[in-house]
Design an enzyme around this catalytic site. Structure first.
Site, PDB file in Angstrom:
ATOM      1  N   SER A 311       5.099  -7.969  -4.618  1.00  0.00           N
ATOM      2  CA  SER A 311       5.650  -6.722  -5.132  1.00  0.00           C
ATOM      3  C   SER A 311       6.408  -6.999  -6.435  1.00  0.00           C
ATOM      4  O   SER A 311       5.807  -7.448  -7.402  1.00  0.00           O
ATOM      5  CB  SER A 311       6.547  -6.066  -4.079  1.00  0.00           C
ATOM      6  OG  SER A 311       6.885  -4.758  -4.457  1.00  0.00           O
ATOM      7  N   ASP A 393      -2.126   0.707  -0.582  1.00  0.00           N
ATOM      8  CA  ASP A 393      -0.759   0.508  -1.054  1.00  0.00           C
ATOM      9  C   ASP A 393      -0.280   1.772  -1.766  1.00  0.00           C
ATOM     10  O   ASP A 393      -0.863   2.196  -2.762  1.00  0.00           O
ATOM     11  CB  ASP A 393      -0.699  -0.690  -2.002  1.00  0.00           C
ATOM     12  CG  ASP A 393       0.709  -1.218  -2.199  1.00  0.00           C
ATOM     13  OD1 ASP A 393       1.644  -0.407  -2.271  1.00  0.00           O
ATOM     14  OD2 ASP A 393       0.879  -2.446  -2.275  1.00  0.00           O
ATOM     15  N   HIS A 422       1.793  -1.523   1.577  1.00  0.00           N
ATOM     16  CA  HIS A 422       2.665  -2.377   0.778  1.00  0.00           C
ATOM     17  C   HIS A 422       3.270  -3.465   1.656  1.00  0.00           C
ATOM     18  O   HIS A 422       4.481  -3.491   1.921  1.00  0.00           O
ATOM     19  CB  HIS A 422       3.748  -1.540   0.114  1.00  0.00           C
ATOM     20  CG  HIS A 422       4.450  -2.258  -0.996  1.00  0.00           C
ATOM     21  ND1 HIS A 422       3.800  -2.667  -2.136  1.00  0.00           N
ATOM     22  CD2 HIS A 422       5.742  -2.663  -1.136  1.00  0.00           C
ATOM     23  CE1 HIS A 422       4.665  -3.274  -2.931  1.00  0.00           C
ATOM     24  NE2 HIS A 422       5.842  -3.298  -2.336  1.00  0.00           N
TER      25      HIS A 422
END
Length: 463
Positions: A311, A393, A422
């Site tokens: 991320s 995601d 995610h």
């Protein structure tokens, strides 16, 4: 007495009969909303129609009489279809959906059962390998970051290394480390009066003389403590896991919670009106400073240095590998900060979505963001990278991630876990860590190879 006994016996029988005709037991169980496109690889050519199937299950069987709210549209954009539709036992079939150009089309289904809402989604990719970035590459991009590295080099590392014996093992020593870093341009946690800030992290050092390869672990978004990567260190790799906010990474969790809700809430957009003061300038250079520390570690093998994260950390992995020629390899899970300006062109931009509203899209902010956009660092990568994400995601849209991935000319490997959102699965992390270990140690023996379009399942772990 005999009559009473017989009467008592009859009473018992009657009571037993009453129990036997009681209502059957009630049922509960997890409700699962399944959404799937009709192709196993979830990927289509532009103009090709996709059919989505929606099923609502409990205990593996359809729930009768369910109505679902179905939305279909380009990710992060207003839906093209938004209807409430009955879901028959065989599943709700929604066909003739397509995109005319490269991108992602998402189908979301939401149901309400006994006052509780359940949701599922699936995302069809249309020629994702042809997605091009919208972000402009500034002419002075390299000069800007060369000046930043020069400023950093003038600041002594001045490492403070504090043993953490309670975290150490029989094979790994663990330390809390403090490094000097460039100052932020505004007063923020971690700044000192001497014109510098600090980078804090957890060093996990294999016992023994070495030499060992080294790995920098860069963090996902948020404000939190860190434990260090002991498991990888036990495999003979020096690991250094850092925080980005100029705060010690071993404080009480309540401290981070308060800062996350207060002084550091929304930090990813701090000072975006000025490229020299934007919050991530200190962060990007701080990751290079962490490598300065590793590169002077007496047990480092002087050759093999990797960087890994997911991320925000996935973005920092790419950024650090592009800025620092000492990095030999990177792992990036679902990189944030990618193709931030996509919203101006009617498609999803990357986290933190600072340009999602039209009013935020000032020319000054868009220009400043281009110096921090992962796309422009991806253009400059020269070392091998392992990348992994899913089509579902919703935090880091796949459109933004493919925009960055597609401009990479260095050797690259992409491991898709289509259904994941995610988060990454154990299968993903195992494959990524094995790849990194083999790369840093210079051997591919006993490492399972994955093809560029390889896929794994779920079982999620947050970054």
């Amino acid at each position: 007495m005999r009559r009473l006994a017989r009467f008592g016996g009859l009473a018992v029988i009657a009571a037993a009969a009453a129990v036997s005709v009681a209502a059957p037991p009630e049922r509960t169980g997890a409700v699962r909303v399944e959404v799937a496109p009709d192709r196993a690889d979830w990927t289509y050519a532009p103009g090709t129609e996709v059919t989505f199937t929606v099923r609502v299950l409990r205990d593996g069987h359809p729930i009768p009489g369910v109505t679902a709210r179905v939305r279909i549209g380009v990710e992060k954009m207003p839906p093209m279809l938004d209807q409430k539709l009955p879901v028959p036992p065989e599943g709700l079939i929604i066909g003739k959906q397509t995109l005319a150009e490269p991108g992602f089309l998402r189908c979301e289904a939401e149901v309400e059962i006994a006052g509780r809402k359940y949701r599922g989604l699936a995302t069809a990719g249309f020629a994702p390998d042809l997605i091009k970035p919208t972000t402009v590459d500034p002419q002075d991009f390299d000069a800007f970051w060369a000046a930043g590295r020069k400023e950093l080099a003038a600041i002594p590392v001045a490492a403070k290394i504090i043993p953490l014996p309670e975290r150490s093992t029989s094979t790994v020593d663990v330390f809390h480390v403090i490094l000097q870093n460039v100052a932020s341009r505004t007063p923020l946690p971690g700044d000192s009066r001497g014109g510098t800030s600090q980078i804090y992290g957890i060093l996990c050092e294999p016992k023994g003389t070495g030499p060992f390869p080294a790995l920098l672990h860069v963090p996902g978004a948020g404000v939190r403590a860190y434990e260090g990567l002991v498991t990888l260190a036990e495999k003979g790799i020096i690991t250094f896991q850092i925080g980005i906010h100029g705060l010690p990474v071993n404080l009480d969790p309540a401290v981070y919670a308060a800062l996350g809700r207060g002084a550091l809430a929304g930090y990813a957009s701090f000072n975006l009106d000025d490229r020299d003061s934007y919050y991530f300038r200190r962060v990007y250079l701080g990751a290079v400073r962490a490598n300065d520390f590793l590169a002077h570690h007496p047990k480092w093998d002087r050759k093999n240095l990797g960087v890994m994260g997911g991320s925000q950390g996935g973005a920092l992995s790419i950024v650090t590998a592009a800025l620092d020629p000492r990095v030999r390899a990177l792992v990036s899970y679902f990189p944030a900060l990618s193709d931030l300006n996509g919203y101006q062109f009617g498609r999803a931009g990357g986290w933190p979505h600072m340009f999602r509203t039209e009013g935020a899209r000032t020319s000054v902010r868009i220009e400043a963001a281009s110096y921090y956009d992962v796309v422009n660092f991806a253009r400059r990568l020269k070392v091998p990278g392992f990348f992994s994400w899913g089509y579902n995601d919703e935090t880091c849209p796949p459109t933004s991630m493919f925009a960055a991935y597609n401009v990479i000319t260095a050797p690259k490997k992409l491991l898709l876990a289509l259904e994941t959102g995610h988060a990454y699965s154990k299968e993903q992390s195992d494959a990524a860590e094995a790849w990194m270990e083999a790369t840093l140690k210079g051997s591919r023996a006993n490492v399972r190879r994955t093809s560029p379009d390889a896929r794994v399942g779920t079982g999620l772990v947050s970054p």
